[in-house]
Design a protein around this motif. Sequence first.
Motif, PDB file in Angstrom:
ATOM      1  N   GLY A 183       1.112  -0.974   0.278  1.00  0.00           N
ATOM      2  CA  GLY A 183       0.005   0.227   0.282  1.00  0.00           C
ATOM      3  C   GLY A 183       0.727   1.593   0.078  1.00  0.00           C
ATOM      4  N   GLU A 184      -0.004   2.056  -0.261  1.00  0.00           N
ATOM      5  CA  GLU A 184       1.066   3.831   0.319  1.00  0.00           C
ATOM      6  C   GLU A 184       1.686   3.800   1.111  1.00  0.00           C
ATOM      7  N   ALA A 185       2.526   3.913   1.387  1.00  0.00           N
ATOM      8  CA  ALA A 185       3.250   4.500   2.924  1.00  0.00           C
ATOM      9  C   ALA A 185       2.751   6.230   3.102  1.00  0.00           C
ATOM     10  N   PHE A 186       2.670   6.885   1.905  1.00  0.00           N
ATOM     11  CA  PHE A 186       2.413   8.528   3.086  1.00  0.00           C
ATOM     12  C   PHE A 186       0.938   9.078   2.825  1.00  0.00           C
ATOM     13  N   GLN A 187       0.786   9.867   2.687  1.00  0.00           N
ATOM     14  CA  GLN A 187      -0.617  10.307   2.104  1.00  0.00           C
ATOM     15  C   GLN A 187      -0.886  11.389   2.046  1.00  0.00           C
ATOM     16  N   ILE A 188      -1.458  12.420   2.057  1.00  0.00           N
ATOM     17  CA  ILE A 188      -1.719  14.146   1.968  1.00  0.00           C
ATOM     18  C   ILE A 188      -3.303  14.217   2.992  1.00  0.00           C
ATOM     19  N   ARG A 189      -2.507  14.974   4.073  1.00  0.00           N
ATOM     20  CA  ARG A 189      -3.706  14.786   4.776  1.00  0.00           C
ATOM     21  C   ARG A 189      -4.286  16.855   3.964  1.00  0.00           C
ATOM     22  N   PHE A 190      -5.405  17.130   4.011  1.00  0.00           N
ATOM     23  CA  PHE A 190      -6.277  18.844   3.558  1.00  0.00           C
ATOM     24  C   PHE A 190      -7.587  19.030   4.505  1.00  0.00           C
ATOM     25  N   GLU A 191      -6.932  19.983   5.276  1.00  0.00           N
ATOM     26  CA  GLU A 191      -7.872  20.277   6.230  1.00  0.00           C
ATOM     27  C   GLU A 191      -7.902  21.226   5.772  1.00  0.00           C
ATOM     28  N   GLY A 192      -9.681  22.540   6.667  1.00  0.00           N
ATOM     29  CA  GLY A 192      -9.971  23.947   6.237  1.00  0.00           C
ATOM     30  C   GLY A 192     -11.682  23.488   5.029  1.00  0.00           C
ATOM     31  N   ASP A 193     -11.238  24.326   4.001  1.00  0.00           N
ATOM     32  CA  ASP A 193     -12.544  24.254   3.450  1.00  0.00           C
ATOM     33  C   ASP A 193     -12.134  24.982   1.954  1.00  0.00           C
ATOM     34  N   GLY A 194     -12.278  23.653   0.903  1.00  0.00           N
ATOM     35  CA  GLY A 194     -12.329  23.975  -0.292  1.00  0.00           C
ATOM     36  C   GLY A 194     -12.348  22.548  -1.313  1.00  0.00           C
ATOM     37  N   LEU A 195     -11.904  22.403  -2.742  1.00  0.00           N
ATOM     38  CA  LEU A 195     -12.292  21.057  -3.048  1.00  0.00           C
ATOM     39  C   LEU A 195     -10.721  20.779  -3.587  1.00  0.00           C
ATOM     40  N   VAL A 196     -10.628  19.321  -3.812  1.00  0.00           N
ATOM     41  CA  VAL A 196      -9.069  18.238  -3.787  1.00  0.00           C
ATOM     42  C   VAL A 196      -9.802  17.638  -5.784  1.00  0.00           C
ATOM     43  N   TYR A 197      -9.498  17.931  -6.790  1.00  0.00           N
ATOM     44  CA  TYR A 197      -9.479  16.875  -7.180  1.00  0.00           C
ATOM     45  C   TYR A 197      -8.842  15.711  -7.295  1.00  0.00           C
ATOM     46  N   VAL A 198      -8.723  15.013  -7.399  1.00  0.00           N
ATOM     47  CA  VAL A 198      -8.406  13.004  -7.540  1.00  0.00           C
ATOM     48  C   VAL A 198      -8.383  12.687  -8.667  1.00  0.00           C
ATOM     49  N   GLN A 199      -7.486  11.588  -9.303  1.00  0.00           N
ATOM     50  CA  GLN A 199      -7.921  10.838 -10.450  1.00  0.00           C
ATOM     51  C   GLN A 199      -8.013   9.428 -10.046  1.00  0.00           C
ATOM     52  N   PRO A 200      -8.931   8.510 -10.691  1.00  0.00           N
ATOM     53  CA  PRO A 200      -9.027   7.078 -10.054  1.00  0.00           C
ATOM     54  C   PRO A 200      -8.120   6.259 -11.399  1.00  0.00           C
ATOM     55  N   SER A 201      -6.130   6.720 -11.093  1.00  0.00           N
ATOM     56  CA  SER A 201      -5.414   5.771 -11.269  1.00  0.00           C
ATOM     57  C   SER A 201      -4.154   6.884 -10.764  1.00  0.00           C
ATOM     58  N   GLU A 202      -3.555   5.764  -9.861  1.00  0.00           N
ATOM     59  CA  GLU A 202      -2.168   6.518  -9.493  1.00  0.00           C
ATOM     60  C   GLU A 202      -0.948   6.557 -10.100  1.00  0.00           C
ATOM     61  N   ARG A 203      -0.556   7.613 -10.197  1.00  0.00           N
ATOM     62  CA  ARG A 203       1.407   7.833 -10.785  1.00  0.00           C
ATOM     63  C   ARG A 203       2.298   7.509  -9.505  1.00  0.00           C
ATOM     64  N   ASN A 204       3.506   7.030 -10.617  1.00  0.00           N
ATOM     65  CA  ASN A 204       4.782   6.096  -9.661  1.00  0.00           C
ATOM     66  C   ASN A 204       5.010   7.197  -9.045  1.00  0.00           C
ATOM     67  N   THR A 205       5.015   6.927  -7.048  1.00  0.00           N
ATOM     68  CA  THR A 205       5.436   8.145  -6.413  1.00  0.00           C
ATOM     69  C   THR A 205       6.758   7.385  -5.994  1.00  0.00           C
ATOM     70  N   ILE A 206       7.518   8.296  -5.076  1.00  0.00           N
ATOM     71  CA  ILE A 206       8.995   7.368  -4.452  1.00  0.00           C
ATOM     72  C   ILE A 206       8.458   7.401  -3.466  1.00  0.00           C
ATOM     73  N   ALA A 207       7.006   7.668  -2.519  1.00  0.00           N
ATOM     74  CA  ALA A 207       6.954   6.820  -1.434  1.00  0.00           C
ATOM     75  C   ALA A 207       7.027   5.384  -1.828  1.00  0.00           C
ATOM     76  N   GLY A 208       6.259   4.295  -2.514  1.00  0.00           N
ATOM     77  CA  GLY A 208       6.485   3.474  -2.773  1.00  0.00           C
ATOM     78  C   GLY A 208       5.533   2.793  -2.235  1.00  0.00           C
ATOM     79  N   ASP A 209       5.445   0.943  -1.910  1.00  0.00           N
ATOM     80  CA  ASP A 209       4.676   0.588  -1.389  1.00  0.00           C
ATOM     81  C   ASP A 209       5.280   0.070   0.516  1.00  0.00           C
ATOM     82  N   VAL A 210       4.660   0.190   1.151  1.00  0.00           N
ATOM     83  CA  VAL A 210       5.300  -0.495   2.609  1.00  0.00           C
ATOM     84  C   VAL A 210       5.490  -1.362   2.593  1.00  0.00           C
TER      85      VAL A 210
END
Length: 210
Positions: A183-210
């Motif tokens: 799974g993903e070892a890291f996540q981004i947490r958003f707090e406050g008031d606004g909108l976040v756009y996400v896609q149903p496909s993951e790009r490769n990241t250097i976070a990698g798998d756990v």
Amino acid sequence: MFRLQGSKVLAVDMTGDAVKAKNGSMVAYDGQMAFKKLTGGGEGLRGMVTRRLTGEQMTLMEVRGQGTCWFADRASEINLVTLQGDKLYVESSNLLATDGGLRTGTTFTGLRGASQGNGLFTTTIEGHGQAAIMSDGPAVVLRVSAQYPLTVDPGAYIAHQGNLRQSFQSGVTFRTLLGEGGGEAFQIRFEGDGLVYVQPSERNTIAGDV
């Protein structure tokens, strides 16, 4: 005026005005159009220096003329965002086009950018007008409020707008809990008031798998 033809082609009706678009994304036009490659993500010499220093890469062209110009990029899904004096934060690889009057820049993202392998900076767009952003598959727009913070996979993140705070966190994942061991070892947490756009496909990241 920006409008979509289907979900993968952006049509821009122009009456002598200009738009900024990803270099090479024009697929057709009618009428009279002039194309000019822009330096520094459309921010001139200062923008070119800033982007080289920050590692945030974006190559844009200016299109000016009378008629309709159509844009697309690798059959990506296109999403229109309307800005009314606010600011949009978007990964440069996901930006297709903006109204010519919108200002672009760079901003520090910290560990979020590092986890994605995209550097520590991201692109900003602000002013009044429209922007077209791309996603790998239909994008989902998620609302963040004070009562409902949001946690996002860095590889699925595209953009966000509004009064949002970001933090970078690690921990167990759903797949870990299911006993799959990955799974993903890291996540981004958003707090406050606004909108976040996400896609149903993951790009490769250097976070990698756990």
